[in-house]
Design an enzyme around this catalytic site. Structure first.
Site, PDB file in Angstrom:
ATOM      1  N   GLY A 134      -4.556  12.457   4.371  1.00 30.35           N
ATOM      2  CA  GLY A 134      -5.065  11.156   4.724  1.00 30.35           C
ATOM      3  C   GLY A 134      -4.282   9.938   4.152  1.00 30.35           C
TER       4      GLY A 134
ATOM      5  N   ASP B 290     -10.497  -3.491  -1.199  1.00 33.71           N
ATOM      6  CA  ASP B 290     -10.090  -2.877   0.022  1.00 33.71           C
ATOM      7  C   ASP B 290     -10.305  -3.562   1.218  1.00 33.71           C
ATOM      8  OD1 ASP B 290      -9.209   0.512   0.795  1.00 33.71           O
ATOM      9  OD2 ASP B 290      -9.939  -1.001   2.312  1.00 33.71           O
TER      10      ASP B 290
ATOM     11  N   HIS C 102      -2.095   4.741  -5.094  1.00 37.66           N
ATOM     12  CA  HIS C 102      -3.335   4.099  -5.481  1.00 37.66           C
ATOM     13  C   HIS C 102      -4.720   4.747  -5.547  1.00 37.66           C
ATOM     14  CE1 HIS C 102      -2.877   4.374  -1.232  1.00 37.66           C
ATOM     15  NE2 HIS C 102      -4.416   4.275  -0.884  1.00 37.66           N
TER      16      HIS C 102
END
Ligand code: AMP
Length: 111
Positions: free
Chosen positions: A97, A33, A104
């Site tokens: 969110g 990330d 994913h």
């Protein structure tokens, strides 16, 4: 909402945008990330275009779902997190969110 082929993870999958790859097989790609929320923070995405976890659970065929979750297990093993511990999260929809509309999983760990 329909799947947008121009989303950022679709572009990572087709090589238009780079990523810090951790694992890849026929079914998934896993990469770091860009804005990590833990010591280890990876994303795992299916190579097929699913909008979110609900789309995936409802519409992916059983064999693909099995191969996806087996791949998740393999990534956890490669990272040596099976014994140490981790979190798995998936944001679904704007109210959940979700920012990138290609399904994913987040894998987070402070190991
Ligand atoms: P969400 O859709 O809420 O699960 O959030 C999308 C996640 O993707 C966030 O944690 C972002 O930091 C991450 N992200 C966005 N763009 C990239 C990128 N180019 N490479 C890696 N991670 C990204």
């Amino acid at each position: 909402m329909n799947y947008d082929k121009e989303n950022i993870f679709a572009k990572i999958l087709n090589g238009e945008i780079p990523c810090e790859k951790v694992f890849e097989n026929d079914y998934v790609l896993s990469f770091k990330d860009i804005n990590p929320k833990a010591k280890i923070h990876l994303l795992i995405i299916p190579k097929e275009p699913f909008l979110d976890i609900s789309d995936f659970l409802h519409n992916a065929d059983t064999l693909y779902q099995t191969n996806f979750w087996k791949s998740v297990d393999e990534i956890i093993a490669v990272l040596e997190l099976r014994d140490k511990g981790f979190q798995i999260k998936s944001h679904k929809g704007k109210d959940g969110g979700q920012e990138v509309f290609h399904f994913h999983l987040h894998i987070l760990s402070d190991a």
